[in-house]
Design a protein around this motif. Structure first.
Motif, short mmCIF file in Angstrom:
data_model
loop_
_atom_site.label_atom_id
_atom_site.label_comp_id
_atom_site.label_asym_id
_atom_site.label_seq_id
_atom_site.Cartn_x
_atom_site.Cartn_y
_atom_site.Cartn_z
N PHE A 106 -11.99 3.38 -8.06
CA PHE A 106 -12.02 1.86 -8.18
C PHE A 106 -11.22 1.25 -9.25
CE2 PHE A 106 -16.32 2.53 -6.01
CZ PHE A 106 -15.89 2.93 -4.73
N PRO A 107 -11.28 1.61 -10.49
CA PRO A 107 -10.44 0.79 -11.39
C PRO A 107 -8.99 0.91 -11.07
CG PRO A 107 -12.01 2.14 -12.66
CD PRO A 107 -12.02 2.59 -11.21
N THR A 108 -8.53 1.88 -10.45
CA THR A 108 -7.12 2.09 -9.96
C THR A 108 -6.72 0.92 -8.75
OG1 THR A 108 -6.86 4.23 -10.47
CG2 THR A 108 -5.18 3.46 -9.08
N ASP A 114 -2.55 -7.78 -7.11
CA ASP A 114 -1.25 -8.29 -7.36
C ASP A 114 -0.30 -7.71 -6.21
OD1 ASP A 114 1.25 -8.78 -8.33
OD2 ASP A 114 0.76 -7.99 -10.39
N LYS A 115 0.42 -8.60 -5.52
CA LYS A 115 1.30 -8.00 -4.60
C LYS A 115 2.52 -7.59 -5.18
CE LYS A 115 3.09 -8.11 -0.06
NZ LYS A 115 4.28 -8.11 -0.30
N ASN A 116 2.91 -7.77 -6.19
CA ASN A 116 4.30 -7.32 -6.55
C ASN A 116 3.68 -5.61 -7.11
OD1 ASN A 116 5.81 -9.51 -6.55
ND2 ASN A 116 5.26 -10.33 -8.36
N TYR A 117 2.73 -5.73 -7.60
CA TYR A 117 2.34 -3.99 -8.08
C TYR A 117 2.24 -3.24 -6.78
CZ TYR A 117 -0.18 -0.41 -10.18
OH TYR A 117 -0.61 0.80 -10.76
N PHE A 140 -4.98 4.85 4.16
CA PHE A 140 -5.88 3.64 3.43
C PHE A 140 -5.14 3.01 2.51
CE2 PHE A 140 -9.90 5.80 4.82
CZ PHE A 140 -10.79 5.00 4.33
N CYS A 141 -5.33 1.65 2.62
CA CYS A 141 -4.91 0.68 1.78
C CYS A 141 -6.18 0.34 0.88
CB CYS A 141 -4.21 -0.48 2.56
SG CYS A 141 -2.82 -0.33 3.49
N THR A 142 -6.11 -0.70 0.16
CA THR A 142 -7.29 -1.24 -0.46
C THR A 142 -7.74 -2.47 0.37
OG1 THR A 142 -6.20 -2.81 -1.67
CG2 THR A 142 -6.11 -0.60 -2.77
N VAL A 143 -9.17 -3.14 -0.53
CA VAL A 143 -9.64 -4.16 0.16
C VAL A 143 -8.67 -5.31 0.27
CG1 VAL A 143 -10.62 -4.95 -1.88
CG2 VAL A 143 -11.80 -5.27 0.06
N SER A 147 -2.20 -5.72 0.17
CA SER A 147 -2.00 -4.08 0.04
C SER A 147 -1.40 -3.70 1.40
CB SER A 147 -3.15 -3.24 -0.30
OG SER A 147 -4.10 -3.10 0.53
N VAL A 148 -1.98 -3.99 2.56
CA VAL A 148 -1.22 -3.74 3.81
C VAL A 148 -0.07 -4.02 4.12
CG1 VAL A 148 -2.06 -3.80 6.24
CG2 VAL A 148 -3.88 -3.75 4.77
N ASP A 149 0.05 -5.55 3.78
CA ASP A 149 1.41 -6.25 3.99
C ASP A 149 2.38 -5.34 3.16
OD1 ASP A 149 0.47 -8.07 5.42
OD2 ASP A 149 0.19 -9.64 3.68
N ALA A 150 2.25 -4.86 1.85
CA ALA A 150 3.07 -4.09 1.17
C ALA A 150 3.41 -2.80 1.83
CB ALA A 150 2.50 -3.99 -0.29
#
Length: 438
Positions: A106-108, A114-117, A140-143, A147-150
């Motif tokens: 979860f912390p990761t 942050d889209k750039n990240y 899996f992406c994140t919530v 993250s999906v776009d990236a």
């Protein structure tokens, strides 16, 4: 639009499995090994495949032939379960599933707001897939929708076939990582419209696992599946015994873990459940009856101490199975290493996993698990041209061992036992070279 036809001609040794099978013992009858073969691709699809001598006349004029006389060419590897945001936390020490999620995962994942990240990690992730010969993955992406776009943006640069989705998670997680019933539904719906079927991208409805979604959120996930029946469902199931007990506490009205998903309409031919280490008999029957699939993730199951997946039972129950690396609980992007550990998991259960069965699960069987075996998984004409060129002798020890190989199956088993990313000489996506080892 340009009318130029992109053509590739590859000469070399080819190995694949021609058709899906109902039992492991049938795989050997479907093995196709061509000692001196030719593969021609046009606009990303296989237009001709067979013996070199018979195929030369089919090569379009002025087409450059890429020749791999010493290597072995196989269909691209298919990873049926992996987390791209966990790329940087592989090898996190000392915990089993539930503690591991809270301490490390979860912390990761919070950083992906942050889209750039997210872009940076997505680029690295796709390169690692290519470097390891993986041409298709269920991810899996994140919530975070970005993250999906990236991820899809990174995959599109190679015309790579990926299936991915935004995590749905409205409880039992840090506030910065939770959505709501409505935002999960609306964000997922917008992402489906944006990405599903665009190029080679496909979308997966992605509740993390039953404990992190309320019944109301799972109901909305099922509504999405009803509204978009050709999208995927991707989640976790029966990985860890404490997890299973927690699900039974949270959903006492359901008769088991899988029944939670089934109740909300989330089982089916495009539903893939990661792990399934501890399924009960009625759950195996439900998996079969709904044509749902399992992602077998041996390096993860061993690393987190989750248990030994009973692959033999999956064959007995006629349940589709693909291999998953499950980065970052899994310890390698490489399907060669995943197969190595899968063999050991079966050995610990007094069962054998042959080289050809391993190849099946990593290629055509994985495609079947993803309901894509009409498009991927072997060299049949008309399929999408994703394949890997393998160097069987990437190290001095491998070279010594391969000198003693009795036949192609023995050579392949040695590769699966000793191989890693050094054995991936080139990866082709949609007929074009997307990676080459320097």
């Amino acid at each position: 639009m340009s009318s130029v036809i992109a053509t590739t001609a590859i000469r070399g040794r080819f190995l694949d499995i021609q058709n899906t099978v109902a039992q492991a013992r049938e795989i050997h009858d479907q093995v196709r090994y061509v000692e001196d073969g030719l593969l021609i691709t046009q606009n990303g699809k296989i237009s001709w495949f067979g013996e070199w001598e018979a195929g030369q006349q089919h090569i379009p004029e002025n087409t450059q032939i890429e020749h791999y006389p010493e290597q072995l060419i196989v269909p691209g590897f298919i990873d049926t379960h992996i987390h791209f945001p966990q790329t940087e936390m592989v090898g996190a020490y000392g915990e089993q599933l539930l503690e591991w999620l809270n301490t490390y995962t979860f912390p990761t994942e919070i950083q992906f707001a942050d889209k750039n990240y997210a872009d940076q990690i997505a680029h690295f992730f796709v390169q690692e897939l290519l470097k390891n010969g993986t041409t298709t993955a269920l991810v899996f992406c994140t919530v975070h929708p970005q993250s999906v776009d990236a991820l899809f943006e990174a995959a599109e640069r190679h015309q790579m076939r990926l299936i991915a989705g935004k995590v749905m998670m409205d409880r039992h997680a840090p506030e910065a990582l939770t959505d709501t019933v409505e935002s999960a539904y609306s964000d997922s719906k917008a992402l489906i419209k944006k990405w599903h079927g665009k190029g080679r991208n496909l979308y997966a409805i992605t509740p993390r696992f039953a404990p992190t979604s309320t019944p109301e959120q799972l109901e909305r996930a099922g509504q999405l599946k009803t509204e978009y029946p050709n999208v995927y469902v991707h989640t976790h199931l029966s990985e860890n015994k404490n997890e299973i007990a927690w699900v039974k506490e949270l959903f006492p009205e359901q008769k088991g873990y899988l029944d939670v998903y089934h109740h909300y309409g989330l089982t089916g031919e495009r539903s893939v459940f990661a792990h399934c280490v501890h399924l009960e008999e009625h759950e195996w029957d439900c998996m079969h009856d709904t044509d749902s699939a399992i992602a077998f993730c041996p390096t993860s199951n061993l690393f987190l101490g989750s248990g030994l997946f009973p692959l033999k039972k999956a064959w007995e129950k006629q349940v589709k199975v693909g291999l998953g690396t499950d980065i970052g609980a899994g310890t390698s992007f490489c399907q060669l290493q995943t197969i190595n550990e899968a063999y050991k998991v079966q050995q610990l259960q007094a069962d054998k996993l042959s080289a050809m069965e391993s190849l099946y699960h990593a290629t055509l069987g994985g495609a079947k698990a993803l309901h894509l075996d009409d498009k991927l998984g072997n060299f049949n004409i008309g399929k999408e041209a994703d394949f890997v060129v393998l160097n069987l002798k990437a190290t001095a020890l491998q070279q010594l061992r391969q000198q003693r190989a009795k036949n192609i199956e023995d050579a392949l088993f040695a590769l699966f036992t000793m191989g890693d990313d050094r054995n991936i000489q080139a990866t082709y996506i949609y007929g074009q070279k997307a990676y080459e080892q320097i």
